[in-house]
Design a protein around this motif. Structure first.
Motif, PDB file in Angstrom:
ATOM      1  N   VAL A 173      23.731  70.069 -53.608  1.00 15.69           N
ATOM      2  CA  VAL A 173      23.786  71.511 -54.078  1.00 15.69           C
ATOM      3  C   VAL A 173      24.260  71.000 -55.550  1.00 15.69           C
ATOM      4  CG1 VAL A 173      26.177  71.697 -53.341  1.00 15.69           C
ATOM      5  CG2 VAL A 173      24.858  73.518 -54.003  1.00 15.69           C
ATOM      6  N   ALA A 174      23.971  71.895 -56.440  1.00 20.43           N
ATOM      7  CA  ALA A 174      24.329  71.611 -57.846  1.00 20.43           C
ATOM      8  C   ALA A 174      24.655  73.187 -58.652  1.00 20.43           C
ATOM      9  CB  ALA A 174      23.306  70.708 -58.677  1.00 20.43           C
ATOM     10  N   ARG A 175      25.419  73.067 -59.668  1.00 22.86           N
ATOM     11  CA  ARG A 175      25.807  74.141 -60.445  1.00 22.86           C
ATOM     12  C   ARG A 175      25.119  73.835 -61.844  1.00 22.86           C
ATOM     13  NH1 ARG A 175      29.077  78.580 -60.800  1.00 22.86           N
ATOM     14  NH2 ARG A 175      29.988  78.231 -58.875  1.00 22.86           N
ATOM     15  N   MET A 176      24.113  74.808 -62.125  1.00 22.56           N
ATOM     16  CA  MET A 176      23.391  74.455 -63.426  1.00 22.56           C
ATOM     17  C   MET A 176      24.352  75.182 -64.685  1.00 22.56           C
ATOM     18  SD  MET A 176      19.603  76.178 -62.559  1.00 22.56           S
ATOM     19  CE  MET A 176      20.338  77.824 -62.385  1.00 22.56           C
ATOM     20  N   PRO A 216      31.933  82.135 -57.413  1.00 21.32           N
ATOM     21  CA  PRO A 216      31.876  82.382 -58.674  1.00 21.32           C
ATOM     22  C   PRO A 216      30.454  82.059 -59.535  1.00 21.32           C
ATOM     23  CG  PRO A 216      33.776  81.367 -58.175  1.00 21.32           C
ATOM     24  CD  PRO A 216      32.935  81.171 -57.136  1.00 21.32           C
ATOM     25  N   GLN A 217      29.740  83.061 -59.914  1.00 25.94           N
ATOM     26  CA  GLN A 217      28.375  82.953 -60.574  1.00 25.94           C
ATOM     27  C   GLN A 217      27.612  82.097 -59.674  1.00 25.94           C
ATOM     28  OE1 GLN A 217      30.318  80.651 -64.311  1.00 25.94           O
ATOM     29  NE2 GLN A 217      29.183  82.275 -65.451  1.00 25.94           N
ATOM     30  N   LEU A 223      30.934  74.598 -56.120  1.00 23.48           N
ATOM     31  CA  LEU A 223      30.737  76.104 -55.618  1.00 23.48           C
ATOM     32  C   LEU A 223      31.646  76.787 -56.221  1.00 23.48           C
ATOM     33  CD1 LEU A 223      30.383  75.060 -51.805  1.00 23.48           C
ATOM     34  CD2 LEU A 223      28.640  75.728 -53.576  1.00 23.48           C
ATOM     35  N   GLY A 224      32.653  76.279 -57.023  1.00 26.52           N
ATOM     36  CA  GLY A 224      33.767  77.129 -57.853  1.00 26.52           C
ATOM     37  C   GLY A 224      34.812  77.727 -57.037  1.00 26.52           C
ATOM     38  N   GLU A 259      35.747  82.391 -47.240  1.00 27.09           N
ATOM     39  CA  GLU A 259      34.432  82.430 -47.807  1.00 27.09           C
ATOM     40  C   GLU A 259      33.861  80.925 -48.233  1.00 27.09           C
ATOM     41  OE1 GLU A 259      37.287  82.481 -51.405  1.00 27.09           O
ATOM     42  OE2 GLU A 259      37.357  83.617 -49.517  1.00 27.09           O
ATOM     43  N   TYR A 260      34.512  80.027 -47.865  1.00 28.14           N
ATOM     44  CA  TYR A 260      33.870  78.684 -47.926  1.00 28.14           C
ATOM     45  C   TYR A 260      33.229  78.119 -46.765  1.00 28.14           C
ATOM     46  CZ  TYR A 260      33.997  73.686 -49.653  1.00 28.14           C
ATOM     47  OH  TYR A 260      33.551  72.356 -50.022  1.00 28.14           O
TER      48      TYR A 260
END
Length: 872
Positions: free
Chosen positions: A287-290, A122-123, A195-196, A255-256
């Motif tokens: 890894v990060a999500r902004m 996602p995103q 990663l959502g 998908e992971y």
């Protein structure tokens, strides 16, 4: 059903229109007959008075709507009939178009699958990779440590959350059949949230499980399907990993695939407290999500500030790294494809050049065809067709060609992908996403129609020009479009020179790499990896004793001449690095080195030359004095011409303290550990018994083909330990070849594009020279009637071909200079203006061009003056 009703209504409207037009003419004719005219004369006069019925009908249809579309399909059907009348010409242009579209579509499918397709999360645009960076030490990016991760999570406002993963973890799965080696990862509990992705079954680990190093495992979808048959009852089941029971708590969806699709299971990442204090353990990726609305540049600026504060907070730990030490923030998709991005861009540019050459070649053929249809076009203009209408008709006639080219190109692309995929470099991400997907098929169709449209614009303009009509009326032997044809040929040759030059540069780079000495003897060397189970061999001494027993068994195999074990195999893409210091060089800076732990026999098996002193022997062991080896580069850098044997070095680890002093007992040759292209660090070797590691690479020198010894060696391993997994079995020559995969692919494909471009360019040159020679037959007949010899005529035709080839080559060489500068970073051992490549490209093209001109030259030389003049 809607289209059927529309078609029926349209037929009725057409019938009504035709009846109305006939009625108008009939009424006018009847009135003239009543006025006393002859019936036949009255009908002819009525038609003249009414005007052009076809134009009036078209004007009426304009008011109905969709008239332009109908005319387009009418013209396309007419074009299809014309193409059927000239099957040879149709086959040539469709084949050329299919070649260009097919190769371009195959490369675009690679680019789309690896670079352009969004990540399956996602995103995905909010997901970024974080790396440590030290440019002054030659590291644009490298792995991170746990302290950095803690600070990023605690201090960053632009990042929603940050996860940490140890990507290389070996698990031995035992208990069900033969032991299997599984490639896994240890990750923090928040990785799925970053990663959502939610688990397909069960749950993910918790922070509390990470802190206590809980024995739980999350399976990948592929492992769940393959090993457990997709059984949902696997949840709660205990499996034996490295000799310990792990509870299966979840299964992730297909998908992971983080960090790579090779990962088969995830376990909690336990970070020891001393590692948090010491910090300098760079074995993790992050890894990060902004946060929503945050750009990568803003996140980069914030992380850079955090790193500067960390350097001030931990001056002892970061004193070795330099002032430019920092962090790199980049989109995860770009980070995954960093290793192959430049090569894919080069391939896409080469494919684009091939497509451009095909477009120009098609334009040349269409110009000739347009001249052949000059009389037909003149009649159309005389009957009232406007220049725009003629252009639209000629472009619409090419529509079937575009569709045929797209269909042939898709088939060629499908075949090429089947050939290419097995040869992609091992570090190519998302290989399973490469294929003829919807966007790729759309690219093929759009590219084909665009090429046909662009190629048809100039011929359509020339064909509809007043010059052509005037030339026809004057019965001139000159034909319009000659200058345009010559310009297209020159441009075609120039682009071909660029592609040939690029292919020559990459081929010479590959040749230079093949000559590189890796510092070891690769022939007859078998390698395989072992992951020792610490549940069975808990102490370092037990691991060392196990290795000794294993090597004793393997050395007894007939045909085995030497064997040893090392923790990291050269050229395998895995490194273990760090600084070392020397006891009598206190003021000398710490040296960044490759660390290797090796058993006796390793140096001999690898064929690494011994330059001074001795190698490890059976007398060296756990209880003996610490001994080590250094390579020639480090010896020269530290000791110059002095003998380093007997000196001491040790591991330097900043504020965490230092390792024990190790005596240098020998100097060995330098080995290229990272790759054949990169020679970044010197090496130090510790005795494996004195610096034991769980991961080991077994190397076996054989008297024959190494593959034939695989079964015997594995049998000896299983005889010593039935639960020992063996993986990554290959010869050392295969490891060397793996380092050349990207170069092989790039050089091969650019070379293929170069050959294809050369063929297309010479076809275009042949067509122009042949057509021009045909127009000059009267001239040649007169010359030969006046005494010119056939050799003179052949020279004139070949001179024309050579003139076009030389002019195109000159333009191409001018374009090759900036192209060489653009791909300079991808070259090895050759310069961007390599003289050999600059000579090979034009020489090859001019030679082929002269061969292409031989046919027209011979036909011109056989001209019979009497026949030619009589025809005039």
């Amino acid at each position: 059903m809607t289209w059927i009703r529309w078609w029926r209504r349209r037929r009725l409207e057409e019938d009504d229109l035709s009846e109305e037009l006939r009625a108008h003419v009939a009424i006018e004719a009847r009135q003239r007959v009543e006025a006393g005219q002859d019936p036949l004369e009255a009908e002819r006069a009525a038609r003249r008075a009414f005007g052009n019925a076809t134009q009036i009908g078209e004007a009426a249809r304009e008011t109905w709507g969709w008239a332009g579309v109908e005319r387009f399909f009418d013209d396309a059907r007419f074009g299809l009939r014309m193409l059927r009348k000239t099957p040879a010409w149709t086959a040539v242009i469709c084949g050329m178009l299919a070649l260009g579209i097919g190769l371009s579509t195959a490369i675009f499918s690679l680019v789309y699958g690896v670079l352009l397709q969004p990540l399956p999360y996602p995103q995905p645009d909010r997901i970024v990779a974080l790396w440590s960076s030290a440019p002054s030490h030659g590291y644009a990016y490298f792995n991170v440590n746990a302290v950095e991760w803690f600070h990023w999570r605690a201090e960053s406002k632009s990042l929603e959350d940050v996860a940490l993963t140890r990507p290389i973890v070996n698990f031995n799965l035992t208990g069900d059949g033969s032991p299997q080696r599984l490639q896994g990862a240890r990750s923090t509990w928040n990785l799925p949230q970053v990663l959502g992705v939610k688990p397909l079954l069960g749950r993910v680990s918790t922070e509390e499980e990470d802190l206590r190093d809980a024995k739980v495992a999350i399976l990948s979808y592929g492992l769940w399907e393959r090993q457990f048959g997709g059984d949902a009852g696997v949840l709660g089941r205990r499996i034996q990993l490295n000799g310990e029971p792990f509870e299966v708590i979840g299964v992730m969806p297909p998908e992971y695939r983080y960090p790579t699709s090779a990962i088969e299971l995830w376990t909690p990442l336990y970070i020891p407290k001393d590692e948090v204090r010491e910090g300098l353990n760079y074995q993790y990726i992050s890894v990060a999500r902004m946060q929503p609305g945050i750009s990568v540049a803003r996140a980069q600026s914030e992380i850079t500030g955090i790193m500067r504060r960390m350097m001030q907070q931990y001056p002892q730990e970061y004193q070795y790294t330099g002032n430019d030490f920092g962090a790199l923030v980049e989109p995860l998709a770009a980070s995954d494809a960093a290793a192959v991005r430049s090569a894919l861009y080069v391939l896409m540019a080469s494919a684009g050049c091939l497509l451009l050459i095909g477009c120009m070649n098609l334009g040349i053929l269409l110009l000739a065809r347009g001249n052949a249809r000059a009389r037909e076009i003149t009649v159309r203009v005389a009957l009232g067709a406007s220049a725009g209408r003629v252009r639209r008709q000629m472009l619409a006639e090419l529509f079937p060609v575009g569709l045929a080219g797209a269909a042939g190109g898709v088939l060629l692309a499908w075949w090429m992908l089947r050939l290419l995929l097995p040869f992609l470099p091992a570090n190519t991400p998302r290989v399973d996403s490469i294929g003829l997907q919807g966007p790729v098929l759309a690219f093929a169709v759009i590219a084909s129609l665009a090429v046909v449209f662009l190629a048809g614009i100039l011929p359509a303009r020339v064909a509809s020009s007043s010059q052509l009509v005037q030339a026809l009326h004057q019965q001139s032997r000159s034909v319009a479009g000659g200058g345009t044809r010559h310009a297209l040929v020159v441009a075609q040759i120039a682009v071909t020179i660029v592609v040939l030059f690029s292919g020559a540069l990459f081929a010479r780079s590959l040749g230079a790499l093949l000559k590189v000495n890796p510092g070891l003897s690769a022939p007859n060397l078998l390698t395989m990896h072992l992951a020792v189970t610490r549940a069975k061999y808990r102490e370092d001494a037990q691991v060392s004793a196990y290795y000794d027993r294993l090597l004793q068994r393997i050395r007894q195999v007939p045909g085995v001449t030497a064997a040893g074990i090392v923790n990291r195999l050269p050229l395998s893409g895995i490194a273990q690095t760090g600084p070392v210091e020397f006891d009598d060089k206190p003021g000398m800076p710490k040296f960044d080195t490759d660390w290797r732990s090796a058993t006796p026999g390793y140096i001999e098996a690898m064929g690494i030359p011994l330059l001074r002193g001795r190698v490890f022997t059976a007398r060296d062991g756990v209880t003996s004095p610490a001994v080590g080896l250094i390579d020639e580069h480090l010896a020269r850098r530290v000791f110059g011409s002095a003998d380093p044997v007997g000196r001491r070095f040790r591991l330097w680890a900043g504020s965490a303290g230092v390792g024990p002093w190790t005596e240098i007992v020998g100097v060995v040759g330098h080995v290229l550990n990272d790759s054949l292209e990169k020679d970044a660090r010197p090496q130090v070797y510790w005795l494996e018994a004195q610096r034991t590691q769980d991961r080991g690479a077994l190397v076996v020198k054989t008297a024959g083909r190494p593959e034939s010894f695989t079964q015997a060696v594995v049998e000896q391993i299983r005889a010593e330990d039935p639960d020992q997994t063996v993986y990554d079995v290959r010869s050392m020559e295969q490891w060397v070849a793996r380092n050349l995969e990207s170069r092989d692919l790039t050089a091969g494909l650019v070379g293929l594009f170069g050959v294809s471009s050369l063929i297309l360019a010479c076809l275009g040159l042949y067509g122009v020279v042949s057509y021009s020679a045909g127009l000059r037959l009267r001239e040649f007949g007169i010359r030969m009637a006046l005494g010119a010899r056939p050799a003179k005529v052949r020279g004139m035709v070949l001179g024309h071909a050579a003139q076009l080839a030389v002019l195109g080559s000159a333009v191409g060489l001018l374009l090759a200079w900036p192209v060489g500068a653009a791909i300079k970073s991808l070259l090895f051992g050759v310069g961007r203006a390599d003289a050999v490549s600059l000579i090979i490209a034009p020489a090859l093209l001019i030679a082929v061009a002269l061969v292409a001109g031989l046919g027209p030259a011979r036909r011109a030389a056989r001209t019979d003056p009497a026949v030619t003049l009589r025809a005039e």
